[in-house]
Design a protein around this motif. Structure first.
Motif, PDB file in Angstrom:
ATOM      1  N   GLN A 187       8.017   8.112  -2.277  1.00  0.00           N
ATOM      2  CA  GLN A 187       6.893   8.985  -2.610  1.00  0.00           C
ATOM      3  C   GLN A 187       7.379  10.366  -3.041  1.00  0.00           C
ATOM      4  OE1 GLN A 187       3.675   8.872   0.334  1.00  0.00           O
ATOM      5  NE2 GLN A 187       4.456   6.923   1.098  1.00  0.00           N
ATOM      6  N   MET A 188       8.392  10.890  -2.345  1.00  0.00           N
ATOM      7  CA  MET A 188       8.952  12.194  -2.715  1.00  0.00           C
ATOM      8  C   MET A 188       9.547  12.159  -4.122  1.00  0.00           C
ATOM      9  SD  MET A 188      10.933  13.740   0.593  1.00  0.00           S
ATOM     10  CE  MET A 188      10.033  14.456   1.986  1.00  0.00           C
ATOM     11  N   GLU A 189      10.243  11.062  -4.441  1.00  0.00           N
ATOM     12  CA  GLU A 189      10.892  10.980  -5.741  1.00  0.00           C
ATOM     13  C   GLU A 189       9.880  10.822  -6.871  1.00  0.00           C
ATOM     14  OE1 GLU A 189      14.019  11.398  -6.937  1.00  0.00           O
ATOM     15  OE2 GLU A 189      14.307  12.267  -4.948  1.00  0.00           O
ATOM     16  N   ILE A 190       8.774  10.141  -6.603  1.00  0.00           N
ATOM     17  CA  ILE A 190       7.714  10.041  -7.614  1.00  0.00           C
ATOM     18  C   ILE A 190       7.174  11.437  -7.922  1.00  0.00           C
ATOM     19  CG2 ILE A 190       5.370   9.215  -8.054  1.00  0.00           C
ATOM     20  CD1 ILE A 190       6.103   6.647  -6.561  1.00  0.00           C
ATOM     21  N   VAL A 191       6.940  12.212  -6.871  1.00  0.00           N
ATOM     22  CA  VAL A 191       6.468  13.590  -7.067  1.00  0.00           C
ATOM     23  C   VAL A 191       7.525  14.416  -7.794  1.00  0.00           C
ATOM     24  CG1 VAL A 191       5.859  15.737  -5.879  1.00  0.00           C
ATOM     25  CG2 VAL A 191       4.911  13.565  -5.093  1.00  0.00           C
ATOM     26  N   ASP A 212      13.908  -0.256   2.872  1.00  0.00           N
ATOM     27  CA  ASP A 212      13.017  -0.037   1.731  1.00  0.00           C
ATOM     28  C   ASP A 212      11.544  -0.139   2.101  1.00  0.00           C
ATOM     29  OD1 ASP A 212      13.093  -2.714   2.275  1.00  0.00           O
ATOM     30  OD2 ASP A 212      13.212  -3.380   0.193  1.00  0.00           O
ATOM     31  N   VAL A 213      11.245  -0.013   3.405  1.00  0.00           N
ATOM     32  CA  VAL A 213       9.867  -0.089   3.886  1.00  0.00           C
ATOM     33  C   VAL A 213       9.623   1.073   4.849  1.00  0.00           C
ATOM     34  CG1 VAL A 213       8.182  -1.475   5.156  1.00  0.00           C
ATOM     35  CG2 VAL A 213       9.847  -2.602   3.665  1.00  0.00           C
ATOM     36  N   ALA A 214       8.437   1.653   4.794  1.00  0.00           N
ATOM     37  CA  ALA A 214       8.095   2.757   5.692  1.00  0.00           C
ATOM     38  C   ALA A 214       8.138   2.292   7.149  1.00  0.00           C
ATOM     39  CB  ALA A 214       6.714   3.302   5.352  1.00  0.00           C
ATOM     40  N   PHE A 215       8.435   3.224   8.051  1.00  0.00           N
ATOM     41  CA  PHE A 215       8.515   2.915   9.480  1.00  0.00           C
ATOM     42  C   PHE A 215       7.456   3.733  10.200  1.00  0.00           C
ATOM     43  CE2 PHE A 215      10.393   3.188  13.768  1.00  0.00           C
ATOM     44  CZ  PHE A 215      10.613   1.835  14.000  1.00  0.00           C
ATOM     45  N   SER A 216       6.398   3.041  10.661  1.00  0.00           N
ATOM     46  CA  SER A 216       5.243   3.723  11.242  1.00  0.00           C
ATOM     47  C   SER A 216       5.336   3.794  12.758  1.00  0.00           C
ATOM     48  CB  SER A 216       3.952   3.001  10.849  1.00  0.00           C
ATOM     49  OG  SER A 216       3.901   1.721  11.486  1.00  0.00           O
ATOM     50  N   GLU A 217       4.427   4.544  13.348  1.00  0.00           N
ATOM     51  CA  GLU A 217       4.357   4.657  14.807  1.00  0.00           C
ATOM     52  C   GLU A 217       4.049   3.299  15.436  1.00  0.00           C
ATOM     53  OE1 GLU A 217       4.505   6.203  18.578  1.00  0.00           O
ATOM     54  OE2 GLU A 217       5.055   7.220  16.707  1.00  0.00           O
ATOM     55  N   ALA A 218       3.189   2.518  14.794  1.00  0.00           N
ATOM     56  CA  ALA A 218       2.857   1.192  15.322  1.00  0.00           C
ATOM     57  C   ALA A 218       4.078   0.284  15.324  1.00  0.00           C
ATOM     58  CB  ALA A 218       1.734   0.564  14.498  1.00  0.00           C
ATOM     59  N   GLN A 219       4.882   0.346  14.267  1.00  0.00           N
ATOM     60  CA  GLN A 219       6.109  -0.445  14.221  1.00  0.00           C
ATOM     61  C   GLN A 219       7.089   0.003  15.292  1.00  0.00           C
ATOM     62  OE1 GLN A 219       6.440   0.338   9.912  1.00  0.00           O
ATOM     63  NE2 GLN A 219       7.140  -1.774   9.746  1.00  0.00           N
ATOM     64  N   SER A 220       7.145   1.308  15.504  1.00  0.00           N
ATOM     65  CA  SER A 220       8.051   1.843  16.522  1.00  0.00           C
ATOM     66  C   SER A 220       7.702   1.311  17.909  1.00  0.00           C
ATOM     67  CB  SER A 220       7.993   3.374  16.516  1.00  0.00           C
ATOM     68  OG  SER A 220       8.807   3.915  17.536  1.00  0.00           O
ATOM     69  N   ARG A 221       6.409   1.286  18.215  1.00  0.00           N
ATOM     70  CA  ARG A 221       5.978   0.773  19.522  1.00  0.00           C
ATOM     71  C   ARG A 221       6.294  -0.714  19.648  1.00  0.00           C
ATOM     72  NH1 ARG A 221       2.422   3.829  22.648  1.00  0.00           N
ATOM     73  NH2 ARG A 221       1.790   5.808  21.715  1.00  0.00           N
ATOM     74  N   SER A 222       6.086  -1.453  18.573  1.00  0.00           N
ATOM     75  CA  SER A 222       6.373  -2.883  18.584  1.00  0.00           C
ATOM     76  C   SER A 222       7.863  -3.132  18.813  1.00  0.00           C
ATOM     77  CB  SER A 222       5.929  -3.519  17.260  1.00  0.00           C
ATOM     78  OG  SER A 222       6.189  -4.903  17.239  1.00  0.00           O
ATOM     79  N   THR A 230       0.862  -1.186   0.000  1.00  0.00           N
ATOM     80  CA  THR A 230       0.000   0.000   0.000  1.00  0.00           C
ATOM     81  C   THR A 230       0.894   1.231   0.000  1.00  0.00           C
ATOM     82  OG1 THR A 230      -0.047   0.142   2.414  1.00  0.00           O
ATOM     83  CG2 THR A 230      -1.738  -1.239   1.349  1.00  0.00           C
ATOM     84  N   LEU A 231       0.308   2.384  -0.251  1.00  0.00           N
ATOM     85  CA  LEU A 231       1.080   3.621  -0.240  1.00  0.00           C
ATOM     86  C   LEU A 231       1.701   3.863   1.132  1.00  0.00           C
ATOM     87  CD1 LEU A 231       1.907   6.135  -1.862  1.00  0.00           C
ATOM     88  CD2 LEU A 231      -0.170   7.260  -1.014  1.00  0.00           C
ATOM     89  N   SER A 244      -2.715  -1.276  -4.894  1.00  0.00           N
ATOM     90  CA  SER A 244      -1.382  -0.698  -4.790  1.00  0.00           C
ATOM     91  C   SER A 244      -1.126   0.306  -5.913  1.00  0.00           C
ATOM     92  CB  SER A 244      -0.333  -1.814  -4.834  1.00  0.00           C
ATOM     93  OG  SER A 244       0.975  -1.279  -4.796  1.00  0.00           O
ATOM     94  N   VAL A 245      -1.467  -0.082  -7.139  1.00  0.00           N
ATOM     95  CA  VAL A 245      -1.269   0.803  -8.294  1.00  0.00           C
ATOM     96  C   VAL A 245      -2.093   2.079  -8.149  1.00  0.00           C
ATOM     97  CG1 VAL A 245      -1.754   1.084 -10.752  1.00  0.00           C
ATOM     98  CG2 VAL A 245      -0.591  -0.975  -9.942  1.00  0.00           C
ATOM     99  N   VAL A 246      -3.367   1.940  -7.800  1.00  0.00           N
ATOM    100  CA  VAL A 246      -4.257   3.096  -7.687  1.00  0.00           C
ATOM    101  C   VAL A 246      -3.745   4.075  -6.638  1.00  0.00           C
ATOM    102  CG1 VAL A 246      -6.558   3.842  -6.960  1.00  0.00           C
ATOM    103  CG2 VAL A 246      -6.315   1.893  -8.516  1.00  0.00           C
ATOM    104  N   GLU A 247      -3.350   3.559  -5.480  1.00  0.00           N
ATOM    105  CA  GLU A 247      -2.877   4.443  -4.402  1.00  0.00           C
ATOM    106  C   GLU A 247      -1.621   5.195  -4.810  1.00  0.00           C
ATOM    107  OE1 GLU A 247      -2.418   2.455  -0.688  1.00  0.00           O
ATOM    108  OE2 GLU A 247      -4.561   2.063  -0.442  1.00  0.00           O
ATOM    109  N   HIS A 248      -0.701   4.512  -5.490  1.00  0.00           N
ATOM    110  CA  HIS A 248       0.537   5.191  -5.888  1.00  0.00           C
ATOM    111  C   HIS A 248       0.307   6.155  -7.058  1.00  0.00           C
ATOM    112  CE1 HIS A 248       2.352   1.961  -3.460  1.00  0.00           C
ATOM    113  NE2 HIS A 248       3.380   2.779  -3.336  1.00  0.00           N
ATOM    114  N   MET A 249      -0.579   5.813  -7.966  1.00  0.00           N
ATOM    115  CA  MET A 249      -0.888   6.722  -9.068  1.00  0.00           C
ATOM    116  C   MET A 249      -1.584   7.978  -8.580  1.00  0.00           C
ATOM    117  SD  MET A 249       0.084   5.647 -12.115  1.00  0.00           S
ATOM    118  CE  MET A 249      -1.030   6.456 -13.267  1.00  0.00           C
ATOM    119  N   GLU A 250      -2.366   7.837  -7.510  1.00  0.00           N
ATOM    120  CA  GLU A 250      -3.125   8.988  -7.011  1.00  0.00           C
ATOM    121  C   GLU A 250      -2.245  10.042  -6.348  1.00  0.00           C
ATOM    122  OE1 GLU A 250      -6.252   7.358  -4.616  1.00  0.00           O
ATOM    123  OE2 GLU A 250      -7.569   7.030  -6.339  1.00  0.00           O
TER     124      GLU A 250
END
Length: 444
Positions: free
Chosen positions: A87-91, A279-289, A78-79, A120-126
């Motif tokens: 995401q920054m480089e796509i922009v 190569d994977v995003a690091f979220s708040e939930a992952q940080s707590r885990s 997912t995005l 996945s495609v739709v979210e990244h294209m958007e």
């Protein structure tokens, strides 16, 4: 359209003096092959990871053609799971081509395309839809103010990344000078590897010791010994936990194995390497885990910790500091919690002894700065005070809901996702080590 109407259409058709397009798609979808076919030459090297947007121009039938290549995402992600840097480089591709005539979405016919891939495609294209001001005539018009704001954020990120990189280099040079002025270092280094499933702990072990550790279904700690620059190194690989899982949701046997790791290398480890993917995003939930599982070794574990990022080969020319800064406060706070100690490994370059030597130098420098070793006594004392899973927010639970925490079901979408990524890497990079490592982590 009737035949006559079709003829009138072509009679009145005026060819554009130039064509500008942005190529987009997930990893290993043969975007470079498609672009080279259009340009009629091999400007983009097939198999090379694209991490920054790149522009190529040529002339075809007396008409200028501009193509902009964008970085790919893991095709099932997912995005939210894609890194902020990607995401920054796509922009950023719109900076090279602010008014494209078309976006060329590349999809391989040789791979299945499910609802998960569609999402996945739709979210990244958007990402682009947020920046499009209007679609007038022959090309898209981009909201220049929004693009300018995004470019400013990107510029700030790059500046902060450079500052962090320089700060770490200066600190390393200072510590190295102190080391050379003092007595010889430790006769051996004892290191514990920690991290969730899928992060690549076994690849870290293999890269450091230059071995090929076979994966197994064991949920036990695995100890291996070897030499780095004629010094004995002991590595203990601990069982991984499911991504996003709180400690309460991790089995007692796995928790006991993690806590027992410090007793396997008496009188105690010099360092704990916390392994994360680059190569994977690091979220708040992952940080707590991560925090909850790390503190199974005691709340003081952080002064013995170095964050090691894997998949350095997928970062190309971008730096790990750019990843840290682009991910935002969540990852930055974790890095700072570890005393700004981090390292990145390219697991595809076993012959690169420099990256391993530098990591061992960081371990030794940290160990010399500590007056004691991490001990099992401290871990046992801290175990009941870690507040396991007590402060999960609604957002944490929402993020964690994207992954199942039960034993893996081979028909589950997320398991299929990881197995699919294994196949992509195996075919695209012809590397058995990378795919073996993910399978090993998944089996734990």
């Amino acid at each position: 359209m009737e035949a006559g109407e079709d003829s009138d259409y072509h009679d009145n058709y005026t060819a554009l003096p130039e064509i500008k397009a942005i190529i987009i798609g997930s990893k290993a979808e043969y975007k470079c092959t498609a672009a080279n076919t259009i340009l009629s030459h091999t400007d983009w090297k097939v198999g090379k990871e694209i991490v920054k947007s790149e522009m190529k121009q040529t002339t075809i039938q007396n008409r200028s053609v501009t193509l902009v290549m964008t970085p790919g995402w893991w095709r099932s992600f997912t995005l939210a799971e894609s890194t902020k840097y990607i995401q920054m480089e796509i922009v950023h591709s719109l900076k090279h081509c602010p008014d494209p005539h078309a976006f060329l979405l590349v999809i391989s016919l040789h791979k299945p395309f499910t609802d998960m891939h569609l999402k996945s495609v739709v979210e990244h294209m958007e990402i682009f839809e947020r920046l499009v001001a209007e679609h007038q005539g022959q090309c898209f018009k981009i909201d220049s103010k929004l693009l300018e704001d995004m470019e400013e954020k990107r510029s700030t990120m790059e500046k902060q990344a450079k500052e962090r990189e320089n700060e770490v280099k200066t600190k390393m040079q200072s510590l190295k000078k102190c080391l050379t002025e003092r007595s010889c270092g430790f006769p051996e280094l004892r290191i514990v590897l920690m991290g969730g499933r899928f992060v690549g702990k076994t690849s870290v072990m293999n890269t450091i010791l230059k071995i090929k550790q076979e994966f197994s279904n064991s949920k036990k700690c695995v100890m291996r010994e070897g030499e780095v620059d004629k010094r004995k190194v002991i590595l203990i690989d601990t069982p991984g936990w499911w991504p996003y899982a709180s400690v309460k949701e991790t089995s007692e046997s796995v928790k006991q194995e993690i806590m027992s790791s410090v007793t396997m290398c008496p009188p105690g480890p010099h360092a704990v390497l916390l392994v994360l993917q680059s190569d994977v995003a690091f979220s708040e939930a992952q940080s707590r885990s991560v925090k909850e599982h790390m503190e199974l070794l005691g709340q003081n574990v952080w002064k013995y910790c170095i964050v090691v990022f894997t998949r350095g080969d997928w970062r190309g020319t971008s730096t790990i500091e750019e990843h840290i800064e682009s991910e935002g406060e969540t990852l930055q706070m974790l890095i700072n919690k570890c005393g700004n100690r981090y390292h990145i490994l390219n697991n595809m370059q076993w012959d690169d002894g420099i990256q391993v030597r530098e990591l061992m130098e960081k371990v030794e420098m940290m160990a010399r700065g500590n007056t004691d070793l991490l001990t099992p006594v401290e871990a046992a004392m801290e175990e009941t005070d870690s507040g396991w899973g007590s402060n999960w927010s609604d957002q944490d639970k929402l993020e964690r809901g994207s992954l199942k925490l039960d034993p893996p079901n081979m028909h589950d979408d997320k398991v299929k996702k990881w197995l699919e990524n294994i196949e992509i890497v195996s075919n695209y990079r012809t590397s058995s080590d990378f795919s073996q490592d993910i399978l090993e982590d998944e089996s734990r």
